[in-house]
Design a protein around this motif. Structure first.
Motif, short mmCIF file in Angstrom:
data_model
loop_
_atom_site.label_atom_id
_atom_site.label_comp_id
_atom_site.label_asym_id
_atom_site.label_seq_id
_atom_site.Cartn_x
_atom_site.Cartn_y
_atom_site.Cartn_z
N VAL B 178 0.84 -1.20 0.00
CA VAL B 178 0.00 0.00 0.00
C VAL B 178 0.87 1.24 0.00
N SER B 179 1.94 1.18 0.77
CA SER B 179 2.86 2.30 0.85
C SER B 179 3.51 2.54 -0.52
N ALA B 180 3.84 1.44 -1.21
CA ALA B 180 4.47 1.57 -2.53
C ALA B 180 3.52 2.17 -3.55
N LEU B 181 2.22 2.05 -3.30
CA LEU B 181 1.24 2.61 -4.23
C LEU B 181 1.06 4.11 -4.02
N GLY B 182 1.81 4.69 -3.09
CA GLY B 182 1.77 6.12 -2.91
C GLY B 182 0.80 6.60 -1.85
N ILE B 183 0.31 5.68 -1.01
CA ILE B 183 -0.60 6.08 0.06
C ILE B 183 0.19 6.23 1.35
N ASN B 184 -0.07 7.30 2.07
CA ASN B 184 0.64 7.55 3.33
C ASN B 184 0.08 6.61 4.40
N THR B 185 0.71 5.42 4.58
CA THR B 185 0.16 4.45 5.54
C THR B 185 0.31 4.94 6.97
N GLY B 186 1.31 5.78 7.20
CA GLY B 186 1.48 6.32 8.55
C GLY B 186 0.23 7.05 9.01
N ARG B 187 -0.34 7.86 8.09
CA ARG B 187 -1.55 8.60 8.44
C ARG B 187 -2.71 7.65 8.69
N VAL B 188 -2.80 6.60 7.86
CA VAL B 188 -3.86 5.60 8.06
C VAL B 188 -3.73 4.95 9.44
N LEU B 189 -2.48 4.62 9.78
CA LEU B 189 -2.26 3.96 11.07
C LEU B 189 -2.67 4.84 12.23
N VAL B 190 -2.21 6.10 12.20
CA VAL B 190 -2.55 7.02 13.30
C VAL B 190 -4.06 7.20 13.37
N GLY B 191 -4.69 7.34 12.19
CA GLY B 191 -6.14 7.52 12.16
C GLY B 191 -6.87 6.34 12.78
N VAL B 192 -6.49 5.12 12.36
CA VAL B 192 -7.17 3.94 12.89
C VAL B 192 -6.89 3.78 14.38
N PHE B 193 -5.64 4.02 14.77
CA PHE B 193 -5.29 3.94 16.20
C PHE B 193 -6.16 4.90 17.00
N GLY B 194 -6.24 6.16 16.53
CA GLY B 194 -7.02 7.16 17.24
C GLY B 194 -8.50 6.81 17.26
N ALA B 195 -9.04 6.39 16.10
CA ALA B 195 -10.47 6.07 16.03
C ALA B 195 -10.79 4.87 16.92
N GLY B 196 -9.90 3.85 16.91
CA GLY B 196 -10.13 2.67 17.75
C GLY B 196 -10.13 3.04 19.22
N ALA B 197 -9.18 3.90 19.62
CA ALA B 197 -9.12 4.32 21.02
C ALA B 197 -10.35 5.16 21.38
N ALA B 198 -10.79 6.01 20.45
CA ALA B 198 -11.98 6.82 20.71
C ALA B 198 -13.19 5.93 20.94
N LEU B 199 -13.32 4.86 20.11
CA LEU B 199 -14.44 3.93 20.28
C LEU B 199 -14.37 3.25 21.64
N ALA B 200 -13.15 2.87 22.05
CA ALA B 200 -13.01 2.21 23.35
C ALA B 200 -13.43 3.15 24.47
N ALA B 201 -13.04 4.42 24.36
CA ALA B 201 -13.41 5.38 25.41
C ALA B 201 -14.92 5.62 25.42
N VAL B 202 -15.53 5.69 24.23
CA VAL B 202 -16.99 5.85 24.15
C VAL B 202 -17.67 4.64 24.81
N ALA B 203 -17.13 3.45 24.52
CA ALA B 203 -17.68 2.26 25.17
C ALA B 203 -17.57 2.36 26.68
N GLY B 204 -16.49 3.01 27.16
CA GLY B 204 -16.35 3.21 28.60
C GLY B 204 -17.49 4.02 29.18
N VAL B 205 -17.91 5.08 28.46
CA VAL B 205 -19.04 5.89 28.92
C VAL B 205 -20.33 5.08 28.86
N LEU B 206 -20.55 4.44 27.70
CA LEU B 206 -21.81 3.71 27.51
C LEU B 206 -21.93 2.56 28.49
#
Lengths: 355, 291
Positions: B178-206
């Protein structure tokens, strides 16, 4: 805890001290260990000196520091079992606290219902740890690296949950009422110093045994698995059996550690096999240097002193300091204290943990 | 029969929460081989956000505010964790780092909120109960089940049907390509990491009105999420959903039938799945080789 080397060093060129543990390097580590290195007396002298200091400790220290030292020794045995898997074999684990707990509960049950003889308790705990590891280990050793790590965490936490809910083990209240240990028909050992000497003797024996295993041909096989498992398999080694074997062995060692812990505390609770204990044991290995045997023992002392003794002066929040230390160690000295010493002696070799 | 129904509904509610928690853990693992041991601590942050904002059952608006605040806190924590772990080369060291973060965050929370058990009231508007097949059942848990369904559909559409989702799935399967195809995988990783953690925190409230908040809860939640990920298959969204539903049912029905051995049942379920299908029930493409 370096004392074991003094006992195990029957052949001089076979006991060159800590350096050989930190310098396994690819394929030439074995040869260097055996022949190419000039023989040095210094590590033996250090080990003998450390052993003498450890034996003499109760004569000069008060009961409270001696109790702390006893706990450190018992914890160091657990840390050795973690190091056997993580450092020697390259299988990072968070599950050894479970076998530590199995050993502690076994020793306490034997103490309450069968006999107060400490040797019987240690043997029973050793066997129980071995069996528990043999039963659960075959699930874990099929995986490698980080998946293995995850499975050991799941096993450890599951055992913790069982201990926390099983009423026969006192559930969350823990198991109390263990009588003071006796030794070979002696009266109950109530003085902290006598318990300390017993725990020290067993811990040195375990250290010697683990050192012998780590330097045996089997130990070299394990290091080979850590460094390059496909090559070991191609050479004809049965790596799956070797990994399962070391997992069972580490379970037995952790079980002994649990028995020693119970002998001192005379009380076992689910907290003794929880996530925090597993994390602290792994932290000790990381601080001390994975693969070295003496480094993690020093790490165990440091970690337990911070948690139990400095915690009071930090408002009961020792784990906060430990968490920060954890982060700092990972960033600043990923090969631990032993890595610093090893780097000075062998600047070109590095112990890598594959994952 | 009606008591079974209640147990099954409880299991569905638990499964919904577990799906929200395990999703981030699974995707991050599939992409970066990072075992995020701080995931339970992120969940606990969410639970304590709920304690701080809605402990005594405020209105629905305050509850929504708490969810948003937890999501923001989780995203920040997740982004920070992603940045930290990407600075370290070895996978074990990365896991150790997240372990250190987990200890630190959990201890900071107990400094701030104390060691006692906090219970959290459901928002007043949905605090009542309704009659389901002759048994009374809390409305709030039905809403949690609804949230789980909506989340599952939303994540399915996002990950399996959208362009962004195909990038995410491709990054799980073969990151260098994917990286070789010119997509910034670093940004994808940070995004997924952040979104996953946000979901976990939301689950904590719920999960607050169901599980409360206390020290040690982070470890229990982390264990359940790990088991879900192991059962479902690493890096797979459908696997996380299936695993969460299975574990939710095993836990709820087990707690109703054999309360003493409920925790043992979860381990037995995991052992059984690992024995029959070592890569999990629905592994993501490309990850089976690594296991």
């Amino acid at each position: 805890m370096t004392a074991g080397q003094a006992r195990s060093g029957t052949e001089r060129h076979e006991a060159p001290g800590p350096a050989s543990d930190t310098a396994p390097g690819g394929g030439d580590g074995g040869r260097r260990d055996l022949a190419d290195r000039p023989v040095s007396h210094a590590p033996l002298l250090v080990a003998a000196g450390a052993a003498a200091l450890l034996v003499a400790a109760p004569l000069v220290l008060g009961p409270y520091p001696v109790t702390t030292a006893t706990r450190i020794l018992a914890f160091a045995v657990l840390v050795l079992s973690v190091d056997l898997l993580t450092g020697v074999t390259g299988l990072p684990t968070l599950g050894q606290a479970a076998y530590f707990g199995v050993g502690a509960y076994t020793a306490a049950l034997v103490g309450i219902h069968v006999t107060a003889d400490a040797a019987a308790q240690v043997i029973a705990a050793c066997v129980a740890g071995l069996i528990a590891a043999a039963v659960t280990g075959w699930i874990a050793v099929r995986a490698r690296g980080i998946v293995f790590f995850m499975l050991t965490l799941a096993i450890g936490e599951s055992v913790h949950q069982v201990a926390d809910t099983w009423s026969a083990l006192g559930a969350s209240n823990g198991l109390s009422g263990m009588p003071p240990i006796r030794l070979f028909g002696s009266p109950p050992l109530l003085a902290a110093g006598f318990v300390y000497w017993w725990v020290l003797a067993v811990a040195i024996a375990v250290f010697a045994a683990v050192t012998l295993v780590a330097r045996s041909p089997y130990g070299r096989t394990l290091r080979g698995i850590r460094d390059n498992e496909p090559r070991m398999r191609a050479l004809g080694y049965r790596t799956a059996a070797a990994r399962y074997g070391v997992f069972c062995l580490a379970g037995a060692v952790a079980g002994v550690g649990g028995a020693l812990w119970a002998a001192q505390a005379r009380f076992v609770s689910p907290g003794d096999l929880g996530f925090e204990v597993a994390a602290l044991a792994l932290l000790s290995v990381v601080i001390g240097g994975a693969g070295s045997l003496w480094g993690p023992c020093l790490g165990a002392a440091l970690v337990l002193i911070v948690r139990d003794n400095l915690s009071a002066s930090l408002g009961g929040h020792g784990p906060l300091l430990l968490g920060l230390v954890f982060i700092a160690v990972v960033f600043l000295m990923p090969r631990g204290v032993a890595g610093l010493v090893g780097a000075r002696r062998h600047p070109r070799t590095r112990t890598e943990i594959p994952s | 029969m009606a008591t079974y129904l209640v147990s099954m509904l409880n299991g569905l509610a638990m499964g919904s929460l577990l799906f929200a928690i395990a999703l981030g853990l699974s995707l991050v693992f599939g992409m970066m081989d990072v075992l995020n041991l701080a995931h339970g601590a992120v969940y606990l942050v969410g639970a304590y956000v709920a304690v701080a904002l809605v402990a005594d059952g405020g209105g629905l608006a305050v509850f929504v505010l708490a969810v948003l605040a937890a999501a923001a806190a989780g995203a920040v924590l997740g982004g920070g964790l992603a940045a930290l772990t990407r600075a370290i080369p070895h996978h074990l060291d990365q896991a150790l780092l997240t372990l250190g973060v987990a200890l630190t965050v959990a201890e900071l929370l107990s400094v701030a909120f104390g060691n006692e058990v906090h219970s959290i009231a459901a928002p007043a508007a949905v605090a009542g109960s309704v009659t389901v097949a002759g048994e009374t059942y809390p409305v709030y848990r039905l809403l949690v089940i609804g949230f789980g369904m909506v989340l599952a559909v939303a994540v399915y559409v996002l990950v399996e049907r959208s362009q962004l989702g195909s990038v995410i799935r491709a990054t799980v399967a073969d990151r260098p390509m994917v990286s070789a195809l010119g997509i910034n995988t670093g940004r994808v990783l940070v995004g997924v990491f952040g979104a996953g953690a946000a979901l976990a925190a939301v689950a904590g409230v719920l999960a607050g009105p169901i599980l409360g908040a206390q020290p040690g809860l982070d470890e229990r939640v982390l264990l359940l999420a790990l088991v879900v990920v192991v059962i479902g298959g690493l890096g797979s969204v459908r696997g996380a959903l299936l695993g969460a539903l299975v574990i939710g049912q095993v836990q709820a029905v087990g707690a109703a039938l054999v309360p003493e051995y409920a925790s043992f049942l979860i381990f037995a379920a995991m052992a059984l799945v690992l024995l029959l299908r070592p890569a999990g029930l629905l592994p993501a493409a490309g990850t089976a080789v690594r296991v």
